[in-house]
Design a protein around this motif. Structure first.
Motif, short mmCIF file in Angstrom:
data_model
loop_
_atom_site.label_atom_id
_atom_site.label_comp_id
_atom_site.label_asym_id
_atom_site.label_seq_id
_atom_site.Cartn_x
_atom_site.Cartn_y
_atom_site.Cartn_z
N ASN A 170 1.01 -1.22 0.04
CA ASN A 170 0.09 0.03 0.09
C ASN A 170 0.83 1.21 -0.04
N HIS A 171 1.31 1.43 -1.20
CA HIS A 171 2.48 2.72 -1.30
C HIS A 171 1.65 3.98 -1.11
N VAL A 172 2.11 4.99 -0.50
CA VAL A 172 1.51 6.27 -0.36
C VAL A 172 1.84 7.45 -1.19
N LEU A 173 0.82 7.92 -2.06
CA LEU A 173 1.07 9.04 -2.99
C LEU A 173 1.87 10.13 -2.38
N ILE A 174 3.00 10.45 -2.71
CA ILE A 174 3.75 11.80 -2.25
C ILE A 174 3.15 12.92 -3.23
N GLY A 175 3.01 12.78 -4.69
CA GLY A 175 2.88 13.81 -5.30
C GLY A 175 2.89 13.26 -6.87
N LYS A 176 2.27 13.99 -7.86
CA LYS A 176 2.33 13.62 -9.36
C LYS A 176 2.50 14.76 -10.07
N LEU A 177 2.73 14.56 -11.27
CA LEU A 177 2.86 15.72 -12.15
C LEU A 177 2.74 15.08 -13.58
N GLN A 178 2.43 15.82 -14.76
CA GLN A 178 2.35 15.45 -15.97
C GLN A 178 3.24 16.39 -17.13
N LYS A 179 4.08 15.42 -17.87
CA LYS A 179 5.00 16.00 -18.53
C LYS A 179 5.51 15.13 -19.62
N SER A 180 5.61 15.60 -20.79
CA SER A 180 5.99 14.89 -22.07
C SER A 180 7.41 14.57 -22.07
N VAL A 181 8.01 13.88 -22.63
CA VAL A 181 9.55 13.67 -22.86
C VAL A 181 10.01 14.81 -23.41
N ALA A 182 9.50 15.83 -24.48
CA ALA A 182 10.07 17.13 -24.75
C ALA A 182 10.10 17.88 -23.54
N GLU A 183 9.08 17.69 -22.65
CA GLU A 183 9.17 18.95 -21.66
C GLU A 183 10.06 18.58 -20.53
N LEU A 184 10.44 17.17 -20.38
CA LEU A 184 11.49 16.72 -19.63
C LEU A 184 12.72 17.27 -20.08
N GLU A 185 13.20 17.21 -21.47
CA GLU A 185 14.24 17.59 -21.98
C GLU A 185 14.36 19.01 -21.84
N LYS A 186 13.23 19.83 -21.88
CA LYS A 186 13.49 21.29 -21.51
C LYS A 186 13.64 21.47 -20.02
N LYS A 232 17.59 23.63 -16.45
CA LYS A 232 17.96 23.23 -14.93
C LYS A 232 16.88 23.85 -14.03
N THR A 233 15.79 23.59 -14.38
CA THR A 233 14.48 23.97 -13.56
C THR A 233 13.83 22.74 -13.08
N GLY A 234 13.28 23.11 -11.69
CA GLY A 234 12.31 21.93 -11.22
C GLY A 234 10.88 22.21 -11.50
N ALA A 235 10.13 20.92 -11.70
CA ALA A 235 8.74 20.92 -11.71
C ALA A 235 8.18 20.52 -10.40
N SER A 236 7.09 21.46 -9.93
CA SER A 236 6.52 21.13 -8.73
C SER A 236 5.36 19.89 -8.79
N PHE A 237 5.45 18.86 -7.76
CA PHE A 237 4.65 17.85 -7.67
C PHE A 237 3.06 18.58 -7.25
N ILE A 238 1.93 17.98 -7.49
CA ILE A 238 0.65 18.29 -7.06
C ILE A 238 0.21 17.16 -6.51
N LEU A 239 -0.95 17.38 -5.43
CA LEU A 239 -1.62 16.43 -4.96
C LEU A 239 -3.04 16.64 -5.34
N PRO A 240 -3.65 15.79 -5.83
CA PRO A 240 -5.32 15.74 -6.01
C PRO A 240 -5.85 15.76 -4.85
N VAL A 291 15.62 17.05 -13.79
CA VAL A 291 15.97 15.98 -14.67
C VAL A 291 17.63 16.33 -14.77
N ASP A 292 18.40 15.64 -13.89
CA ASP A 292 19.91 15.80 -13.90
C ASP A 292 20.75 15.54 -15.43
N GLN A 293 19.89 14.47 -16.04
CA GLN A 293 20.53 13.84 -17.34
C GLN A 293 19.55 13.44 -18.25
N PHE A 294 19.49 14.00 -19.51
CA PHE A 294 18.81 13.60 -20.41
C PHE A 294 19.38 13.49 -21.74
#
Length: 520
Positions: free
Chosen positions: A203-219, A224-232, A249-252
């Motif tokens: 029973n793993h507990v959700l800490i947070g989630k986000l939605q990104k495409s591979v292109a957005e991960l590369e961006k 060198k910026t972070g994306a904030s997690f959200i909690l529904p 994303v430290d490496q892409f």
């Protein structure tokens, strides 16, 4: 027209497909591809029948043609692995009559070409880290892992990969993750990235989630910026809580992932080695209740069955078919108990010729070697590792497979673990077949399928899992043969080794089409 068949175990033919009809030609080149699923772990016999189609049938769909109404011109046969291991993946067969003879008349030749039909070899490798994750544990910190899913057309999501768990850490860095284009489909396809706190209960507990495409991960990586997690939020519909925790994303990097067939068709080989247990617990070879009893009717004992089944598959991937073969736990002619002796009785060469050579050496050794003990694997594994290590100095296109067949409980478990951890850096996999009714719990520890990698006495962890264990008794009653169960992980272990060392196939002729089959 050519009709392709696969030959089933009972000798019957199952039709795979037909080419188009080429009119008025004695040197036809067909375009129609016939699709066949390639399985490394079994021998796949193929039969090709060539027919002269009568003129009155030219306008009919080939599937509707009655073969008895056409003139049979000849047949050719091979196994699928013979084609895929050939440079250029083309094999030319002599055509012969249905009874297998060519007769006086030259019936011609048929060239069969295979190409692997994968959608794309493109992949990305990413390294993620998170900062300031919420703590979900009372007495320690969260144990976070990431799960990545692809959003599908109906709005749902399909999990495609996950990271390892990092214990007790709110700012985790995970090992590199590799995502293939088959998994993410396109760089613009949205992916759901969820961070969970691991619990052993499942029973793993959700800490947070986000939605990104591979292109957005590369961006994110480039900027060198972070994306904030959200909690529904369950209380307020449509509202989401933006969290302090962020994903970075430290490496892409984009890379090409070559397939197993890419390697074997460009000259990479498997070198087969075998080691047979000669301990006394097998029983006197001269009595029918012995695991080593050789039946005069020709019925194989468990040792012979394992040698034949594994050897018959792997021999097609080894060009010289010369195999090192050892025994262990037996008292040799000089009166000493040896835990690694040459099965052929020779003091000079350990290699035998072909699978039949292993079978003959094994049968002969039973007449000259007294069963003794105890059951020790360490020396056999170290010898196999040394042969592998020596080959690295002059040839990086060989991968070694050691088959150990045993009936017993190990008395050198820690020494065996140490030998396996050392060998995990080498191009080597070890297949263990358990015969008889012994308790094989130790072998399951060596297999490490539970996700815990082997650890040596000095605390060093195995680089990768190189062992596959199968007890003969569990597979004999079912549909899966010993060899299928044993060999199913081998292509994956081979690819893990090659990719980890960035060893690429040489002179790869890559054709890109669709699906994961060999088209003939």
């Amino acid at each position: 027209m050519v009709v392709a068949y696969t030959k089933k175990r009972d000798g019957t033919l199952e039709e795979l497909g037909r080419t188009e009809v080429i009119m008025n030609s004695l040197d036809p080149a067909w375009i129609e591809k016939i699709t066949v699923a390639y399985h490394f772990e079994i021998v796949q016999p193929l039969i090709f029948h060539v027919y002269d189609v009568d003129t009155k049938y030219y306008n009919l769909p080939v599937k509707t043609l009655k073969l008895n109404d056409q003139e049979f011109l000849g047949e050719g046969s091979c196994v699928l692995s013979e084609i895929v291991t050939k440079q250029g993946q083309s094999l030319t067969l002599d055509l012969h009559n249905r009874n297998g003879s060519r007769g006086l008349k030259n019936l011609g030749k048929l060239t069969v070409h295979a190409e692997e039909t994968v959608a794309s070899r493109n992949a990305i490798e990413v390294i993620f880290h998170c900062s300031h994750l919420d703590n979900k544990d009372l007495f320690s910190k969260s144990d976070p892992f990431l799960r990545i899913s692809r959003i599908v057309e109906n709005g749902g999501s399909v999990p495609i990969c996950k990271t390892e768990v990092v214990d007790n850490n709110l700012n985790p860095i995970w090992r590199p993750l590799c995502l293939t284009m088959q998994q993410f489909v396109s760089k613009d396809n949205p992916l759901v990235i969820e961070c969970f706190d691991f619990n052993t209960s499942g029973n793993h507990v959700l800490i947070g989630k986000l939605q990104k495409s591979v292109a957005e991960l590369e961006k994110l990586h480039k900027q060198k910026t972070g994306a904030s997690f959200i909690l529904p939020s369950s209380a307020q519909h449509g509202h989401e809580k933006v969290l302090k925790g962020q994903l970075f994303v430290d490496q892409f990097c984009e890379k090409q992932l070559y397939s197993f067939i890419d390697y074997v068709s460009s000259g990479f080989e498997f070198n087969f080695m075998v080691a047979v247990d000669f301990t006394a617990s097998n029983g006197n070879p001269r009595t029918p209740d012995s695991l080593h009893y050789i039946d005069s009717s020709g019925r194989f004992n468990a040792y012979q069955q394992a040698i034949m089944e594994v050897g018959e598959v792997i021999q097609f991937y080894d060009s010289d078919r010369r195999f090192p073969a050892w025994g262990f736990g037996g008292r040799t002619i000089d009166g000493t108990v040896s835990h690694c002796f040459n099965l052929n009785g020779s003091a000079n060469g350990v290699e035998v010729e072909g699978v039949q050579g292993i079978m003959a050496a094994y049968a002969s050794a039973l007449n000259h070697v007294a069963l003794a003990g105890p059951t020790l694997f360490g020396q056999v594994i170290n010898n196999a590792a040394e042969i592998t290590r020596q080959s690295l100095s002059y040839n990086s296109r060989k991968y070694f497979v050691l088959l150990i067949i045993t009936d017993g409980v190990l008395t050198d478990l820690q020494e065996t673990k140490d030998a396996l951890v050392r060998a995990s850096d080498l191009p080597l996999s070890i297949l263990i077949v358990g015969v008889g009714g012994a308790d094989f719990k130790q072998m399951e520890i060596l297999d490490a399928d539970n996700g815990c990698r082997l650890e040596s006495s000095t605390g060093r962890v195995a680089t990768r899992d190189i062992v596959q264990f199968v007890p003969m008794r569990e597979v004999c009653g079912g549909q899966t043969s010993v060899v299928q169960a044993l060999l199913e992980e081998l292509p994956g272990q081979f690819l893990t080794y090659m990719r980890s060392r960035d060893i690429k196939p040489s002179a790869v002729n890559i054709t890109q089409t669709s699906a994961s089959y060999a088209a003939i």
